[in-house]
Every structure is written in C-alpha cells, then in structure tokens.
Design an enzyme around this catalytic site. Structure first.
Site, PDB file in Angstrom:
ATOM      1  CG  HIS A 101      -0.299  -0.070   2.532  1.00 35.15           C
ATOM      2  ND1 HIS A 101       0.243  -1.243   3.019  1.00 35.15           N
ATOM      3  CD2 HIS A 101      -0.082   0.865   3.485  1.00 35.15           C
ATOM      4  CE1 HIS A 101       0.760  -1.021   4.219  1.00 35.15           C
ATOM      5  NE2 HIS A 101       0.580   0.259   4.521  1.00 35.15           N
ATOM      6  CG  HIS A 103       1.246   5.337   4.176  1.00 28.88           C
ATOM      7  ND1 HIS A 103       0.460   5.184   5.279  1.00 28.88           N
ATOM      8  CD2 HIS A 103       1.982   4.192   4.078  1.00 28.88           C
ATOM      9  CE1 HIS A 103       0.703   4.018   5.842  1.00 28.88           C
ATOM     10  NE2 HIS A 103       1.630   3.394   5.127  1.00 28.88           N
TER      11      HIS A 103
END
Length: 143
Positions: A101, A103
């Site tokens: 992922h 950020h």
C-alpha cells in the site's frame, strides 16, 4: 488473490469498514485508521501481495498515476502545505500491514508529525550505494 487474515483484503471485500474516497478496478483508496495527519490516505491494490517488488506493473503504475489526482484533492479539500508519499516494504522499513500500500500524508508547516532528521552520508558512500543499485537495476532489466 486474497488473504482472509489481511485487514486490507477484508476491507476490499466489504467485510471490514473503511472511509473510501476512491475505488476502481485496480485499487481502493481510503483514510488510514491511524491518521498520521488529517486526511492521511492509503492507496491499496486489489491484489494481495506483501511487497512492492512483488506487485505487477499494471497495479504499480496505476498506484502512481492515481496518486496525482488524490494529492490534488487533498490540496483542495484540506489546504496542506505539502504531502508526503510513503511506501514501506518490510518490518524494518516500518511496514505493519503486509499487503502492499501507499500512504499519502498531508503536511502543514511545523506540524511536527514525522520522525527524526535524515542522516547525511559522505559523498563517496552515496556514490558507491548508487553504483550498486544501478548495477542491480541493470541486472533486473536484462533478466
């Protein structure tokens, strides 16, 4: 591929709650439950792989492409002075959820939200590191 023990896989499947701001066929984007700053977003691919280097090119490219309009939206919605893009791989790098992922962290001048100052290395150390990385990249591209 899905991992039933992964919180991001459960969010992607609609089995766990999230404040979603965008979704398409490749990614879902939602607010991080642990907000490093107001508006802290996560860009999560719909495939379960732990690390960026295991991510296929289509998902990796799309995550980078979708980051731009998301950053524009953060700027318009929250007027931060800047935005960090952060992507951690491995526990030693600060990764806590082992589903790749990215950020997006809005920042305000003097917000004091992120870590210690960088360690500046001598130029010769930096040159040697860069050469090793370039050589590794060349090997990967030849494979």
């Amino acid at each position: 591929m899905r991992d039933a023990s992964c919180i991001f896989c459960r969010i992607l499947a609609g089995e766990a709650p999230a404040h979603v701001v965008h979704e398409d066929e490749l990614v879902m984007v939602f607010l991080d439950i642990n907000q490093a700053s107001p508006g802290h977003l996560l860009i999560v691919p719909r495939v379960h792989v732990p690390y960026w280097w295991e991510l296929d090119e289509a998902h990796a490219a799309h995550m980078g492409v979708i980051a731009r309009p998301l950053m524009q939206a953060l700027r318009e919605a929250l007027q931060p002075d800047g935005i960090n893009i952060l992507q951690n791989n491995g526990r030693a790098a600060g990764q806590e959820v082992f589903h790749v992922h990215m950020h997006l962290i809005p920042r305000w001048q003097n917000d004091g939200r992120l870590g210690k100052p960088p360690k500046y290395e001598p130029q010769e150390v930096m040159a040697e590191r860069a050469a090793r990385i370039r050589a590794a990249l060349a090997n990967i591209r030849q494979a």
